[in-house]
Design an enzyme around this catalytic site. Structure first.
Site, PDB file in Angstrom:
ATOM      1  N   ASP A 128       0.741  -1.328   0.001  1.00  0.00           N
ATOM      2  CA  ASP A 128      -0.222   0.224   0.408  1.00  0.00           C
ATOM      3  C   ASP A 128       0.420   1.069  -0.011  1.00  0.00           C
ATOM      4  O   ASP A 128       2.010   1.540   0.681  1.00  0.00           O
ATOM      5  CB  ASP A 128      -0.782  -0.007   0.363  1.00  0.00           C
ATOM      6  CG  ASP A 128      -1.364   1.569   1.288  1.00  0.00           C
ATOM      7  OD1 ASP A 128      -2.820   1.189   0.104  1.00  0.00           O
ATOM      8  OD2 ASP A 128      -1.519   1.756   2.461  1.00  0.00           O
ATOM      9  N   GLU A 151       1.761  -0.571  -4.867  1.00  0.00           N
ATOM     10  CA  GLU A 151       1.231   0.874  -5.174  1.00  0.00           C
ATOM     11  C   GLU A 151       1.186   1.719  -5.560  1.00  0.00           C
ATOM     12  O   GLU A 151       2.286   2.447  -4.433  1.00  0.00           O
ATOM     13  CB  GLU A 151      -0.257   1.190  -4.285  1.00  0.00           C
ATOM     14  CG  GLU A 151      -1.343   2.401  -3.922  1.00  0.00           C
ATOM     15  CD  GLU A 151      -2.153   2.064  -3.325  1.00  0.00           C
ATOM     16  OE1 GLU A 151      -3.690   2.862  -3.996  1.00  0.00           O
ATOM     17  OE2 GLU A 151      -1.609   2.030  -2.664  1.00  0.00           O
TER      18      GLU A 151
END
Length: 658
Positions: free
Chosen positions: A336, A371
């Protein structure tokens, strides 16, 4: 129990050896560290950690056993401007805790102080670390190690995936156990996915703001204990680790990989008004990026940012990842806000954490997916991650939606994204699999909502619809909401089919959001992070079976096309791809840039994707030869076509040469 022996500086965390427990804690700036252990009545006993090697404090407690509850009190300076916030009144979680008892509640005693320390003791309400034994019989478990070229990822939430599944035993719905149940394994195999990517399973907390609103953090991107499984999805907290490993073992036996979404960019301590329960009190200056005024750099939007260039924090991150691979046999990670991993503080491909991962024989061989952005300056880094990282490709997501829904997108731009975005990823020896193609993810509209809503509808999140992106590239086809007349519903169906075919038949690594193959809707909520309810849970009884069958057939078709499974870049004349216009001629320069959205893509010289993304029925002349539509585009009457396909508006069909 006796006083602490000096013990060893490794391994990190609390380690049971059959006779006692060795405790270690990293803190470069502490002056004294107390180990605090608790009996069954909550009575606390404190021991100074007697050993220190470098920045690691350590001690050994003879006679201690698994199940022991413990925490730390760390002494040192209170100098907020310098980044030091030591406060021994606050009991702190072990960053390496394998299990945690208690939740992180919105309680005033958990705050360590802002400008001045809060000297109220918090032990009565603080979550506590628990010693475990992580022995487990893996039997003959083996990692599937699916090649990137054959990988199809399925992104899912542990609870939401199975909580409403009627064929699962009631008591295991929404749990780790359900993931490995034969019903789910059979479904994954029938669908054809090769990797299950789970939203965060490390223990997380609900932000105080959400707790005050009566909401919870559903997605899990607010990490509390990075080595501990979230206990709510187990039959009991002490069984979480084994039940998760049982699921991994069952999935591996079916040839399905398990990828974890992991949050290394921030912690649930949030900003300076957030709770102090671990890293802030252990060594705030080392663990976080600190501004000159003593506040945090907030490159995550969550109040703080982990300093993953500090040697001690790099070691912490790598040991966390190795724990999940070695102890839980996971096959990879999705990171993330991964640009934080490369901050020094500017982003660098040779950042310390990247270098450590590349040099690690364990971590360098599993699937790593970034990401590739954060919200700080210079945070957008799509295409810039070093090998062996793959990356979420938002260029593909936006281009696919703009091409079909309909927006202004050239044929050339669409083709570039269809070909694994070589302009972005063909560098540093990376292969097409580095482009993780997606239409949707947990964050944003579901696929069905992309064709039913023009605007987000996030009122239930309690932020007056201000949260969530406004750049959705969606098209409600003339009516906002799920219902509508038959012709509208058919247009929506055709758009969904075209988008799924674009995703699953393009070069790169496809990622499918769980529920998109069912027609799942979140009723226009494109930021359902706090919706632990029927809005996000998959309704298996209402699933669109025809769409599921269509999706599975696309995945099977994908695995038959060498140009897609070979994971090598397409070169002109190599037989992998030819780009043709509606007359089966090579696209001209003008057609690439200004032509109508009509094209044919010939893959491996025998699979033809005919595309009509216009609003009109259009005849498309097929290349020479005999062509037959293939599932899921073939009907019961499937004649050989030798000349022309009458392409419906928003239509796509795949043919195979006879």
């Amino acid at each position: 129990m006796t006083q602490l022996a000096i013990g060893e500086a490794t391994p990190h965390g609390a380690t049971y050896d059959g006779h006692g427990v060795n405790f270690t804690l990293f803190s470069a700036h502490a002056e004294r560290v107390e180990l605090c252990v608790f009996d069954s009545r909550g009575n606390e006993r404190r021991y100074d950690l007697p050993g220190r090697r470098g920045d690691v404090w350590h001690g050994y407690l003879a006679g201690a056993r698994p199940g022991l509850r413990y925490g730390y009190r760390v002494h040192g300076p209170w100098q907020p401007v310098q980044g030091h916030r030591f406060n021994p009144a606050k009991l702190l979680l072990d960053p390496y805790a394998r299990r945690v008892e208690g939740e992180l509640k919105d309680h005033p005693l958990l705050h360590g102080g802002h400008d001045e320390p809060d000297y109220r003791d918090n032990a009565a309400v603080a979550p506590k670390s628990v010693v475990i034994s992580d022995h487990y019989d893996w039997e003959d478990d083996a990692a599937p190690r699916t090649p990137w070229g054959k990988t199809v990822i399925y992104e899912a939430h542990v609870k939401g995936l199975t909580y409403l599944h009627p064929e699962l035993p009631q008591e295991i719905r929404g749990t780790y156990k359900a993931l490995g149940h034969p019903v789910m394994v059979a479904y994954f195999k029938q669908l054809g996915i090769t990797a299950l990517e789970l939203l965060p399973v490390a223990q997380f907390a609900s932000e105080p703001r959400l707790q005050r609103m009566g909401l919870t953090n559903y997605w899990g991107y607010n990490p509390m204990a990075m080595f501990a499984l979230h206990p709510a999805w187990a039959s009991s907290p002490e069984m979480a680790l084994d039940e998760f490993r049982d699921a991994v073992k069952a999935l591996h036996r079916a040839g399905i990989e398990v990828i974890l979404d992991i949050v290394l960019n921030h912690s649930a301590e949030l900003d300076l008004d957030g709770p102090t329960f671990s890293l802030r009190g252990i060594d705030n200056r080392s663990y976080y990026w600190i501004r000159d005024d003593g506040d945090y750099h907030n490159w995550t939007g969550c109040g703080n940012t982990l300093n993953l260039s500090h040697p001690g924090v790099v070691e912490y991150a790598c040991e966390c990842l190795r724990y999940w691979v070695e102890t839980c046999h996971v096959d990879g990670f999705r990171f993330d806000l991964a640009s934080v991993m490369g901050r020094t503080p500017t982003f660098r491909q040779d950042a310390p954490l990247f270098a450590a991962i590349k040099a690690c024989p364990v971590l360098s061989t599993v699937k790593l997916i970034a990401e590739p952005w954060d919200i700080g300056e210079g945070g957008y880094q799509v295409g810039n991650f070093p090998p062996p990282f793959a990356e979420w490709n938002d260029h593909f997501r936006d281009a696919a939606r703009r091409f079909w829904l309909p927006r202004n997108l050239t044929t050339g731009e669409f083709a570039c994204r269809f070909a694994a975005s070589s302009d972005v990823f063909k560098r540093n020896g990376r292969a097409p699999g580095a482009s993780v193609n997606l239409l949707t993810a947990h964050d944003g509209f579901t696929l069905r909502d992309c064709v039913c809503f023009n605007q987000k509808h996030n009122e239930a999140n309690g932020e007056e619809n201000r949260d969530g992106t406004n750049s959705n590239y969606s098209d409600n086809n003339g009516k906002e909401g799920l219902g509508g007349p038959l012709d509208l519903m058919e247009r929506r169906r055709d758009s969904i089919h075209a988008l799924l075919a674009t995703l699953l038949l393009s070069q790169g690594t496809p990622m499918l959001l769980a529920g998109d193959e069912h027609g799942h809707s979140q009723h226009g909520n494109n930021n359902a992070y706090c919706q632990d309810n029927a809005l996000t849970w998959l309704d298996w009884q209402q699933a669109n079976r025809g769409l599921t069958t269509f999706t599975a057939a696309l995945i099977r078709l994908r695995q038959q096309i060498p140009a897609l499974t070979g994971n090598s870049w397409w070169e002109e004349g190599d037989g992998n791809v030819r780009w043709l216009n509606k007359n089966a001629q090579p696209l001209s320069a003008d057609e690439w840039q200004n032509g109508p959205k009509l094209m044919q893509i010939l893959l491996s010289d025998r699979f033809l994707i005919a595309i009509n993304a216009t609003l009109e029925v259009t005849d498309i002349v097929l290349p020479e030869g005999e062509w037959r539509a293939v599932p899921p585009f073939a009907g019961e009457d499937n004649p050989v076509i030798t000349a022309v396909w009458q392409g419906p508006a928003h239509g796509l069909c795949v043919f195979q040469r006879g």
